[in-house]
Design an enzyme around this catalytic site. Structure first.
Site, short mmCIF file in Angstrom:
data_model
loop_
_atom_site.label_atom_id
_atom_site.label_comp_id
_atom_site.label_asym_id
_atom_site.label_seq_id
_atom_site.Cartn_x
_atom_site.Cartn_y
_atom_site.Cartn_z
N CYS A 163 95.00 4.07 25.78
CA CYS A 163 93.97 5.11 25.88
C CYS A 163 93.00 5.16 24.70
CB CYS A 163 94.63 6.48 26.05
SG CYS A 163 95.50 6.62 27.62
N GLU B 156 102.62 8.63 26.39
CA GLU B 156 103.64 7.68 26.82
C GLU B 156 104.85 7.80 25.89
OE1 GLU B 156 102.13 3.71 27.43
OE2 GLU B 156 100.45 4.51 28.57
N GLU C 254 94.48 14.45 32.06
CA GLU C 254 95.91 14.43 31.74
C GLU C 254 96.08 14.17 30.24
OE1 GLU C 254 98.71 15.11 33.61
OE2 GLU C 254 99.42 14.97 31.55
N PHE C 255 97.01 14.89 29.63
CA PHE C 255 97.22 14.76 28.18
C PHE C 255 98.60 14.23 27.82
CE2 PHE C 255 94.02 18.04 28.87
CZ PHE C 255 92.99 17.58 28.08
N LEU C 256 99.36 13.78 28.82
CA LEU C 256 100.72 13.32 28.51
C LEU C 256 100.68 12.13 27.56
CD1 LEU C 256 101.28 10.47 30.16
CD2 LEU C 256 101.62 12.00 32.06
N LYS D 1 103.77 1.79 20.55
CA LYS D 1 104.55 2.74 19.76
C LYS D 1 105.98 2.72 20.29
CE LYS D 1 103.62 6.84 22.54
NZ LYS D 1 103.21 8.22 22.55
N ASP E 267 100.18 3.19 46.11
CA ASP E 267 99.66 2.20 45.15
C ASP E 267 99.24 0.96 45.93
OD1 ASP E 267 100.09 2.07 41.82
OD2 ASP E 267 99.60 0.18 42.82
N LYS F 114 105.30 -3.04 43.39
CA LYS F 114 105.65 -1.80 42.69
C LYS F 114 106.24 -0.78 43.66
CE LYS F 114 102.71 -1.03 38.96
NZ LYS F 114 101.47 -0.52 38.37
N GLY G 80 96.32 2.18 18.55
CA GLY G 80 95.99 1.40 19.75
C GLY G 80 96.55 2.08 20.97
P1 NAD Z 1 98.27 2.30 35.01
O1 NAD Z 1 97.51 1.05 34.87
O2 NAD Z 1 99.61 2.42 34.39
O3 NAD Z 1 98.42 2.68 36.54
C1 NAD Z 1 97.37 2.70 37.46
C2 NAD Z 1 97.93 2.38 38.82
O4 NAD Z 1 96.88 2.55 39.78
C3 NAD Z 1 98.42 0.95 38.98
O5 NAD Z 1 99.75 0.97 39.47
C4 NAD Z 1 97.46 0.34 40.01
O6 NAD Z 1 98.09 -0.62 40.85
C5 NAD Z 1 97.05 1.57 40.79
N1 NAD Z 1 95.81 1.47 41.54
C6 NAD Z 1 94.64 0.90 41.19
N2 NAD Z 1 93.73 1.04 42.17
C7 NAD Z 1 94.34 1.73 43.17
C8 NAD Z 1 93.93 2.18 44.46
N3 NAD Z 1 92.71 1.94 44.91
N4 NAD Z 1 94.82 2.82 45.22
C9 NAD Z 1 96.09 3.05 44.79
N5 NAD Z 1 96.52 2.65 43.57
C10 NAD Z 1 95.66 2.00 42.78
O7 NAD Z 1 97.30 3.44 34.43
P2 NAD Z 1 97.73 4.78 33.66
O8 NAD Z 1 98.13 4.44 32.26
O9 NAD Z 1 98.62 5.57 34.51
O10 NAD Z 1 96.30 5.50 33.56
C11 NAD Z 1 95.65 6.03 34.69
C12 NAD Z 1 94.51 6.90 34.21
O11 NAD Z 1 95.03 8.00 33.43
C13 NAD Z 1 93.51 6.20 33.29
O12 NAD Z 1 92.23 6.73 33.51
C14 NAD Z 1 93.99 6.58 31.90
O13 NAD Z 1 92.96 6.54 30.95
C15 NAD Z 1 94.45 8.01 32.14
N6 NAD Z 1 95.48 8.48 31.20
C16 NAD Z 1 96.49 7.65 30.81
C17 NAD Z 1 97.46 8.13 29.94
C18 NAD Z 1 98.56 7.22 29.46
O14 NAD Z 1 99.26 7.60 28.50
N7 NAD Z 1 98.80 6.07 30.08
C19 NAD Z 1 97.43 9.45 29.48
C20 NAD Z 1 96.41 10.28 29.94
C21 NAD Z 1 95.43 9.78 30.79
#
Ligand code: NAD
Length: 426
Positions: free
Chosen positions: A257, A152, A148-150, A318, A32, A37, A254
């Protein structure tokens, strides 16, 4: 088969992916750009509230199968698979902002082993697999879409027990290699082309949003016609073609995503000259729902929120998560604060004093939030709220008025305690 994997991004998706893959026996390095973090993760101090995640991180660190670093080059070198789990936020024009993905891909490109498979798990519009390939600048590695479909709040469970695994690849050998990563999971695997995989993710989220907007409209209709929405939901949702998930009325949908993904889908559709009137309406209905929730609160407070002390239970989008991104609760509270109310809020996953929104004070204790309040709004479906002592709540409020926007509390208990109570639909 044990594989070596790098995971780029340690947010909700990346950390869950890394910890679960290590749990499945793979050698995983998570990277990251946020050194704070990574420091915390190396001490097994988890910034995300997810059932079972901390245990898996501790297990991975102890076994040596899970590592954390800020060094992208070292993290990806020598790895068979690299998972991209970086943000794809909403840009000003509603499109998905791919700058994080481009930056991460460009940074890792020169350090990848020949034959490596880059797996894009970020939610991205059709065509983004090519964007990643271009940013990597490598002819000798493959890019695969693996949305990804997980959810939160149940991310670990969802990762380890997926409904389906979608793999979009032009390179069949890369798709087959990817399947080996998921050995140990029982789920149907949909192998398709990248465009279809990318569209599957957007269409899934848009459909979930549509279900929610639909049931919110039905809830309004039930109220107008004197029907009981709980029974309507039970009756409608019992049809397996419909199902009960995402069929619970509330203050609007909300989270990190659905709002950005529905807008990105609209933008993508407009670019393809394929207007999506239904999806436009789904979003508009949701915006109106936030207004309606704030208006219902004003009605309950006697017609105006100006100068009214409002207690709030629930800030996260949620129950079960500490994610406040695009939370419906905050969307409603923006309107409530703008109407002149003074808000004191409690959320089990938000620390006292957190600055969530100007005009909202966060306290640790649900009863403290209610002290002197003229109205209480339940805005997030934390199951723990069901166990609170409502007699005590009534005794500390200036006026025992309740808007249960999640239909969470037991109506009989609420009535017995002497609340003047309303729901959005009754
Ligand atoms: P997040 O914001 O929680 O985490 C993203 C992480 O990426 C952060 O820790 C950030 O510091 C890091 N990051 C950014 N640029 C980086 C780089 N160049 N190198 C290394 N790390 C880097 O995001 P998230 O909620 O995990 O979502 C990530 C993706 O997954 C998004 O496209 C989202 O739409 C998708 N997604 C999210 C969920 C969800 O429930 N949160 C579910 C399915 C898909």
């Amino acid at each position: 088969m044990r594989s070596s994997v790098a995971v780029v991004g340690t947010g909700y998706v990346g950390l869950t992916t890394g910890a679960c893959l290590a749990h499945l026996g793979h050698e995983v390095t998570c990277v990251d750009i946020d050194p704070g973090k990574i420091d915390r993760l190396n001490r097994a101090d988890i910034h995300i509230l997810e059932d079972g995640l901390e245990e898996l991180v501790v297990e991975g660190l102890r076994s040596g199968r899970l590592r954390f670093t800020t060094d992208t080059a070292a993290a990806v070198a020598g790895r068979s698979f690299v998972c991209l789990c970086v943000p794809s936020p909403q840009a000003d024009d509603g499109s998905a902002d791919l700058s994080f993905i481009r930056t991460a891909a460009a940074e890792m490109g020169p350090h990848l082993d020949p034959g490596a498979v880059v797996i894009n798990k970020s939610t991205v519009p059709v065509g983004s697999t090519d964007v990643v390939a271009e940013a990597l600048g490598r002819e000798d590695v493959s890019v695969v879409s693996n949305p990804e479909f997980l959810r939160e709040g149940s991310a670990v469970h969802d990762f380890l027990h997926p409904d389906r695994v979608v793999i979009g690849a032009d390179d069949e050998a890369a798709a087959m290699k990817m399947v080996s990563l998921y050995v140990g999971l029982t789920a149907p695997i949909v192998v398709t082309d990248p465009a279809s995989a990318e569209l599957i993710k957007y269409a899934s989220n848009a459909f979930l949003a549509a279900k929610l907007s639909f049931i919110n409209e039905v809830a309004d209709l039930a109220r107008a016609l004197g029907a009981n929405i709980d029974d309507v939901v039970l009756g409608v949702g019992s049809d397996p073609r419909i199902g009960r998930n995402h069929l619970q009325p509330g203050p609007g949908w909300g989270g990190s995503c659905l709002p950005k993904d529905t807008r990105a889908m609209l933008h993508m559709a407009a670019g393809a000259d394929q207007p999506m009137d239904l999806l436009e309406a789904v979003i508009a209905v949701n915006e109106a729902r936030f207004d309606r929730t704030a208006a219902r609160l004003a009605e309950l407070a006697g017609g105006s929120l100006d100068g009214v002390r409002v207690a709030v239970w629930g800030l996260a989008f949620k129950g079960g998560t500490n994610d406040l991104r695009s939370s419906p609760s905050l969307a409603v509270l923006e309107r409530v604060v703008a109407a002149g109310a003074e808000v004191v809020a409690h959320d089990p996953a938000v620390d006292a004093g957190a600055e969530v929104l100007a005009g909202v004070t966060v306290v640790d204790d649900p009863y403290e939030a209610c002290a002197g309040a003229q109205v209480l709004a339940v805005l997030t479906d934390w199951q723990s709220f069901r166990n609170l002592d409502l007699d005590r709540v009534v005794s500390v409020m200036a006026a025992p008025r309740l808007l249960d926007a999640r239909n969470l509390l037991d109506p009989q208990t609420v009535e017995r305690c002497g609340f003047q109570a309303v729901r959005l639909d009754g």
